[in-house]
Design a protein around this motif. Sequence first.
Motif, PDB file in Angstrom:
ATOM      1  N   ILE A 145      62.304   7.777  29.357  1.00  0.00           N
ATOM      2  CA  ILE A 145      62.358   9.212  29.055  1.00  0.00           C
ATOM      3  C   ILE A 145      60.952   9.799  28.972  1.00  0.00           C
ATOM      4  CG2 ILE A 145      62.992  10.879  27.259  1.00  0.00           C
ATOM      5  CD1 ILE A 145      65.475   8.998  26.744  1.00  0.00           C
ATOM      6  N   ILE A 146      60.038   9.071  28.347  1.00  0.00           N
ATOM      7  CA  ILE A 146      58.646   9.544  28.261  1.00  0.00           C
ATOM      8  C   ILE A 146      58.039   9.643  29.654  1.00  0.00           C
ATOM      9  CG2 ILE A 146      56.324   8.974  27.442  1.00  0.00           C
ATOM     10  CD1 ILE A 146      57.688   7.714  24.960  1.00  0.00           C
ATOM     11  N   PHE A 147      58.298   8.634  30.508  1.00  0.00           N
ATOM     12  CA  PHE A 147      57.809   8.680  31.883  1.00  0.00           C
ATOM     13  C   PHE A 147      58.250   9.973  32.555  1.00  0.00           C
ATOM     14  CE2 PHE A 147      58.417   8.243  36.408  1.00  0.00           C
ATOM     15  CZ  PHE A 147      57.253   7.631  36.842  1.00  0.00           C
ATOM     16  N   LEU A 148      59.524  10.292  32.435  1.00  0.00           N
ATOM     17  CA  LEU A 148      60.056  11.499  33.083  1.00  0.00           C
ATOM     18  C   LEU A 148      59.426  12.762  32.508  1.00  0.00           C
ATOM     19  CD1 LEU A 148      63.768  10.376  33.318  1.00  0.00           C
ATOM     20  CD2 LEU A 148      62.165  10.705  35.233  1.00  0.00           C
ATOM     21  N   GLY A 149      59.235  12.803  31.205  1.00  0.00           N
ATOM     22  CA  GLY A 149      58.577  13.958  30.588  1.00  0.00           C
ATOM     23  C   GLY A 149      57.152  14.136  31.087  1.00  0.00           C
ATOM     24  N   LEU A 150      56.424  13.030  31.221  1.00  0.00           N
ATOM     25  CA  LEU A 150      55.054  13.118  31.729  1.00  0.00           C
ATOM     26  C   LEU A 150      55.027  13.485  33.210  1.00  0.00           C
ATOM     27  CD1 LEU A 150      53.278  10.172  29.882  1.00  0.00           C
ATOM     28  CD2 LEU A 150      53.148  12.627  29.398  1.00  0.00           C
ATOM     29  N   GLN A 151      56.049  13.093  33.943  1.00  0.00           N
ATOM     30  CA  GLN A 151      56.120  13.496  35.346  1.00  0.00           C
ATOM     31  C   GLN A 151      56.325  15.014  35.441  1.00  0.00           C
ATOM     32  OE1 GLN A 151      59.168  11.704  37.835  1.00  0.00           O
ATOM     33  NE2 GLN A 151      57.901  12.033  39.644  1.00  0.00           N
ATOM     34  N   VAL A 152      57.148  15.561  34.575  1.00  0.00           N
ATOM     35  CA  VAL A 152      57.326  17.017  34.536  1.00  0.00           C
ATOM     36  C   VAL A 152      55.988  17.685  34.194  1.00  0.00           C
ATOM     37  CG1 VAL A 152      58.416  18.911  33.254  1.00  0.00           C
ATOM     38  CG2 VAL A 152      59.785  16.958  34.005  1.00  0.00           C
ATOM     39  N   GLU A 153      55.276  17.128  33.222  1.00  0.00           N
ATOM     40  CA  GLU A 153      53.955  17.652  32.856  1.00  0.00           C
ATOM     41  C   GLU A 153      53.020  17.632  34.057  1.00  0.00           C
ATOM     42  OE1 GLU A 153      51.850  19.303  30.268  1.00  0.00           O
ATOM     43  OE2 GLU A 153      53.918  19.160  29.634  1.00  0.00           O
ATOM     44  N   GLU A 154      53.038  16.538  34.796  1.00  0.00           N
ATOM     45  CA  GLU A 154      52.182  16.423  35.981  1.00  0.00           C
ATOM     46  C   GLU A 154      52.561  17.459  37.035  1.00  0.00           C
ATOM     47  OE1 GLU A 154      50.503  12.983  38.920  1.00  0.00           O
ATOM     48  OE2 GLU A 154      52.580  12.799  38.243  1.00  0.00           O
ATOM     49  N   TYR A 155      53.848  17.688  37.228  1.00  0.00           N
ATOM     50  CA  TYR A 155      54.302  18.688  38.188  1.00  0.00           C
ATOM     51  C   TYR A 155      53.841  20.083  37.780  1.00  0.00           C
ATOM     52  CZ  TYR A 155      57.414  15.648  40.917  1.00  0.00           C
ATOM     53  OH  TYR A 155      57.932  14.699  41.747  1.00  0.00           O
ATOM     54  N   ILE A 156      53.949  20.386  36.511  1.00  0.00           N
ATOM     55  CA  ILE A 156      53.496  21.699  36.020  1.00  0.00           C
ATOM     56  C   ILE A 156      52.003  21.862  36.270  1.00  0.00           C
ATOM     57  CG2 ILE A 156      53.133  23.067  33.920  1.00  0.00           C
ATOM     58  CD1 ILE A 156      55.835  21.867  32.913  1.00  0.00           C
ATOM     59  N   HIS A 157      51.228  20.833  35.969  1.00  0.00           N
ATOM     60  CA  HIS A 157      49.776  20.876  36.190  1.00  0.00           C
ATOM     61  C   HIS A 157      49.464  21.030  37.682  1.00  0.00           C
ATOM     62  CE1 HIS A 157      45.539  19.803  36.025  1.00  0.00           C
ATOM     63  NE2 HIS A 157      45.776  18.872  36.928  1.00  0.00           N
ATOM     64  N   ALA A 158      50.136  20.245  38.521  1.00  0.00           N
ATOM     65  CA  ALA A 158      49.885  20.299  39.966  1.00  0.00           C
ATOM     66  C   ALA A 158      50.207  21.681  40.524  1.00  0.00           C
ATOM     67  CB  ALA A 158      50.707  19.230  40.688  1.00  0.00           C
ATOM     68  N   TYR A 159      51.282  22.269  40.043  1.00  0.00           N
ATOM     69  CA  TYR A 159      51.719  23.565  40.572  1.00  0.00           C
ATOM     70  C   TYR A 159      50.866  24.708  40.037  1.00  0.00           C
ATOM     71  CZ  TYR A 159      54.788  27.405  41.871  1.00  0.00           C
ATOM     72  OH  TYR A 159      55.291  28.561  42.392  1.00  0.00           O
ATOM     73  N   THR A 160      50.645  24.754  38.725  1.00  0.00           N
ATOM     74  CA  THR A 160      49.965  25.906  38.130  1.00  0.00           C
ATOM     75  C   THR A 160      48.453  25.843  38.245  1.00  0.00           C
ATOM     76  OG1 THR A 160      49.977  24.891  35.928  1.00  0.00           O
ATOM     77  CG2 THR A 160      51.821  26.350  36.477  1.00  0.00           C
ATOM     78  N   GLU A 161      47.871  24.660  38.098  1.00  0.00           N
ATOM     79  CA  GLU A 161      46.408  24.559  38.066  1.00  0.00           C
ATOM     80  C   GLU A 161      45.795  24.097  39.380  1.00  0.00           C
ATOM     81  OE1 GLU A 161      45.024  22.567  34.544  1.00  0.00           O
ATOM     82  OE2 GLU A 161      46.726  23.354  33.395  1.00  0.00           O
TER      83      GLU A 161
END
Length: 140
Positions: A48-64
């Motif tokens: 579950i933590i892996f998936l949450g961090l993947q979402v975080e990475e996607y947000i960073h990749a898309y927004t920043e």
Amino acid sequence: MSPWGLPFINTILLVTSSVTLTVAHHALLVGNRARLLKFLAVTCVLGIIFLGLQVEEYIHAYTEMGLTLKSGIYGSTFFMLTGFHGMHVTIGTIMLIVMLVRSAKGHFSADNHFAFEAAAWYWHFVDVVWLFLFLVVYWF
């Protein structure tokens, strides 16, 4: 993307989850139900933590970073490979949660636990695939 941020943390999480799952499997084989439940629950939480961090990475990749499916071959390849893997981690995590519930209900014994082993095989395969993706997506 740098491999030393979230991708590296996620790699550590998945490798650790394979270890905790192996400990849980061994506990099942020797009849230590408390250890089985504890380490299987830790494995589920790591997924579950892996998936949450993947979402975080996607947000960073898309927004920043402005990385999208339409931003060229790297963007589409990045999201396809990591997204497909994330889908398999989601499926594996659900399978392991089901195994946790079934283990808590006493559905498995040292001699009768094929469903548990099948879920474990799947999880280990998904972990090995991540190691390959980590190298291909973040290093090359």
